[in-house]
Structure formats: C-alpha cells, structure tokens
Design a protein around this motif. Sequence first.
Motif, PDB file in Angstrom:
ATOM      1  N   VAL A   1       0.718  -1.012   0.068  1.00 23.96           N
ATOM      2  CA  VAL A   1       0.114  -0.430  -0.432  1.00 23.96           C
ATOM      3  C   VAL A   1       0.908   1.416  -0.290  1.00 23.96           C
ATOM      4  O   VAL A   1       1.503   1.214   0.812  1.00 23.96           O
ATOM      5  CB  VAL A   1      -0.508  -0.152   1.444  1.00 23.96           C
ATOM      6  CG1 VAL A   1      -1.522   0.966   1.269  1.00 23.96           C
ATOM      7  CG2 VAL A   1      -1.557  -1.798   1.290  1.00 23.96           C
ATOM      8  N   ALA A   2       0.654   1.810  -0.740  1.00 19.94           N
ATOM      9  CA  ALA A   2       1.683   3.417  -1.188  1.00 19.94           C
ATOM     10  C   ALA A   2       1.077   3.787  -0.220  1.00 19.94           C
ATOM     11  O   ALA A   2      -0.032   4.759   0.332  1.00 19.94           O
ATOM     12  CB  ALA A   2       1.259   4.309  -2.607  1.00 19.94           C
ATOM     13  N   ALA A   3       2.293   4.840   0.786  1.00 23.23           N
ATOM     14  CA  ALA A   3       2.183   5.708   2.476  1.00 23.23           C
ATOM     15  C   ALA A   3       1.967   7.232   1.169  1.00 23.23           C
ATOM     16  O   ALA A   3       2.692   7.655   0.753  1.00 23.23           O
ATOM     17  CB  ALA A   3       3.582   5.031   3.005  1.00 23.23           C
ATOM     18  N   VAL A   4       1.041   7.544   1.583  1.00 25.32           N
ATOM     19  CA  VAL A   4       0.988   9.317   1.288  1.00 25.32           C
ATOM     20  C   VAL A   4       1.704   9.830   2.174  1.00 25.32           C
ATOM     21  O   VAL A   4       1.096  10.516   3.476  1.00 25.32           O
ATOM     22  CB  VAL A   4      -0.599   9.733   1.077  1.00 25.32           C
ATOM     23  CG1 VAL A   4      -0.990  10.829   0.666  1.00 25.32           C
ATOM     24  CG2 VAL A   4      -1.463   8.786   0.334  1.00 25.32           C
ATOM     25  N   GLU A   5       2.064  10.841   1.801  1.00 30.02           N
ATOM     26  CA  GLU A   5       3.269  11.788   2.100  1.00 30.02           C
ATOM     27  C   GLU A   5       2.710  12.925   2.086  1.00 30.02           C
ATOM     28  O   GLU A   5       1.709  14.108   1.196  1.00 30.02           O
ATOM     29  CB  GLU A   5       4.627  11.899   1.464  1.00 30.02           C
ATOM     30  CG  GLU A   5       5.674  11.343   2.548  1.00 30.02           C
ATOM     31  CD  GLU A   5       6.746  11.847   2.091  1.00 30.02           C
ATOM     32  OE1 GLU A   5       7.655  12.210   2.916  1.00 30.02           O
ATOM     33  OE2 GLU A   5       7.712  11.036   0.942  1.00 30.02           O
ATOM     34  N   VAL A   6       1.978  13.639   3.820  1.00 27.76           N
ATOM     35  CA  VAL A   6       1.417  15.155   3.602  1.00 27.76           C
ATOM     36  C   VAL A   6       2.569  16.196   3.142  1.00 27.76           C
ATOM     37  O   VAL A   6       3.005  16.144   3.871  1.00 27.76           O
ATOM     38  CB  VAL A   6       1.097  14.971   4.919  1.00 27.76           C
ATOM     39  CG1 VAL A   6      -0.186  16.564   5.708  1.00 27.76           C
ATOM     40  CG2 VAL A   6      -0.091  13.930   5.519  1.00 27.76           C
ATOM     41  N   GLU A   7       1.585  17.197   2.545  1.00 25.32           N
ATOM     42  CA  GLU A   7       2.751  18.122   1.950  1.00 25.32           C
ATOM     43  C   GLU A   7       2.919  18.995   3.358  1.00 25.32           C
ATOM     44  O   GLU A   7       1.388  18.777   4.035  1.00 25.32           O
ATOM     45  CB  GLU A   7       2.713  19.003   1.008  1.00 25.32           C
ATOM     46  CG  GLU A   7       2.266  17.687  -0.028  1.00 25.32           C
ATOM     47  CD  GLU A   7       2.466  18.797  -1.366  1.00 25.32           C
ATOM     48  OE1 GLU A   7       2.068  19.545  -1.414  1.00 25.32           O
ATOM     49  OE2 GLU A   7       2.629  18.262  -2.353  1.00 25.32           O
ATOM     50  N   GLU A   8       4.019  19.824   4.546  1.00 26.05           N
ATOM     51  CA  GLU A   8       3.912  20.938   5.019  1.00 26.05           C
ATOM     52  C   GLU A   8       4.533  22.162   4.759  1.00 26.05           C
ATOM     53  O   GLU A   8       5.187  22.288   3.149  1.00 26.05           O
ATOM     54  CB  GLU A   8       4.641  20.445   5.757  1.00 26.05           C
ATOM     55  CG  GLU A   8       6.008  19.467   5.179  1.00 26.05           C
ATOM     56  CD  GLU A   8       6.880  18.959   6.894  1.00 26.05           C
ATOM     57  OE1 GLU A   8       8.173  19.190   6.941  1.00 26.05           O
ATOM     58  OE2 GLU A   8       6.436  18.490   7.138  1.00 26.05           O
ATOM     59  N   TRP A   9       4.053  23.049   5.112  1.00 26.62           N
ATOM     60  CA  TRP A   9       5.449  24.473   4.619  1.00 26.62           C
ATOM     61  C   TRP A   9       6.374  24.737   5.238  1.00 26.62           C
ATOM     62  O   TRP A   9       5.647  24.578   6.748  1.00 26.62           O
ATOM     63  CB  TRP A   9       3.598  25.597   4.698  1.00 26.62           C
ATOM     64  CG  TRP A   9       2.496  25.698   4.284  1.00 26.62           C
ATOM     65  CD1 TRP A   9       1.819  25.133   4.192  1.00 26.62           C
ATOM     66  CD2 TRP A   9       3.048  26.219   2.747  1.00 26.62           C
ATOM     67  NE1 TRP A   9       0.671  25.385   3.153  1.00 26.62           N
ATOM     68  CE2 TRP A   9       1.541  25.852   2.256  1.00 26.62           C
ATOM     69  CE3 TRP A   9       3.621  26.953   1.752  1.00 26.62           C
ATOM     70  CZ2 TRP A   9       1.050  26.606   1.292  1.00 26.62           C
ATOM     71  CZ3 TRP A   9       3.211  27.292   1.236  1.00 26.62           C
ATOM     72  CH2 TRP A   9       1.836  27.292   0.170  1.00 26.62           C
ATOM     73  N   GLU A  10       7.104  25.123   4.412  1.00 32.85           N
ATOM     74  CA  GLU A  10       8.571  24.580   5.382  1.00 32.85           C
ATOM     75  C   GLU A  10       8.985  26.590   4.732  1.00 32.85           C
ATOM     76  O   GLU A  10       8.236  27.248   3.891  1.00 32.85           O
ATOM     77  CB  GLU A  10       9.243  24.053   4.559  1.00 32.85           C
ATOM     78  CG  GLU A  10       9.131  23.511   4.569  1.00 32.85           C
ATOM     79  CD  GLU A  10       9.601  23.223   6.522  1.00 32.85           C
ATOM     80  OE1 GLU A  10      10.370  23.438   6.777  1.00 32.85           O
ATOM     81  OE2 GLU A  10       9.377  21.657   6.929  1.00 32.85           O
TER      82      GLU A  10
END
Length: 128
Positions: A15-24
Amino acid sequence: MSAAATGQEVAPAIVAAVEVEEWEVCACCGLREECTPAYAAGVRARYGGRWLCGLCGDAVSEEVAARGGSVLEVEAAIARHAAFCRSLDGRRTPVAAERLIAAVRRLLRNAGGKEEKAVVVVEIQEAS
C-alpha cells in the motif's frame, strides 16, 4: 489451489504511503514553500538543519563550492546570504514568488485532467 482460483479476493501486498505536504520557511529570504517531509529533510541535511528555498539554496551552494565546501563554510555562506536578503529590505517580495509557485502547482495538478482546462494568471511586478 490459488486464491484467485477459489474466487477469493486478494488484498494488495503493498500500500503506497501518502506523504502529507507541509509548509517550510526559507531561513534566508522568508519564502514559504509547500513540500513533503522527505524533501524538507533532504534540504535540511544539506544546509546544517536549516531549510532554504531553491534560489537561496543555489546561491549558498555556489558560494560554498567556490570557497572550499567545509561544514563551517556552509554556516558562514548561509549567514552571508541571509544578511544579503535582509539588506534588500522588502525590494524582493516573497509574495510574488509564492503566487508563482502556487500557479505552477495548480498547473501541474490539473495537467492530469484531460477534460478540465486550467487558466492560471501570474502577475509579477518588479520592485522600484
């Protein structure tokens, strides 16, 4: 006898893990950029724990390469470039760059849809 032959459903093994985007936020110019945690970690590893946007990262990397490339030189180059960004005193607006990044992001996200057409207007003004 296999699961397919008996009529049972087979669950996918991976199952592909979904990476949550974050603000830098760039340590030099203050530009905010949305990115994945893995990308942010790679940038931080390159620049002594600090996150730098692509433009500032390129400037720092070129200066470090020209001066020898030590870890201490990375810190010094970041400090010099951050001082340069502060000296611009608002003449370079991160807001315009953020609008450009957001427009490109929308274009890329809509590129997969064949029936939807996206119109993106980007306005960049030169500081006077």
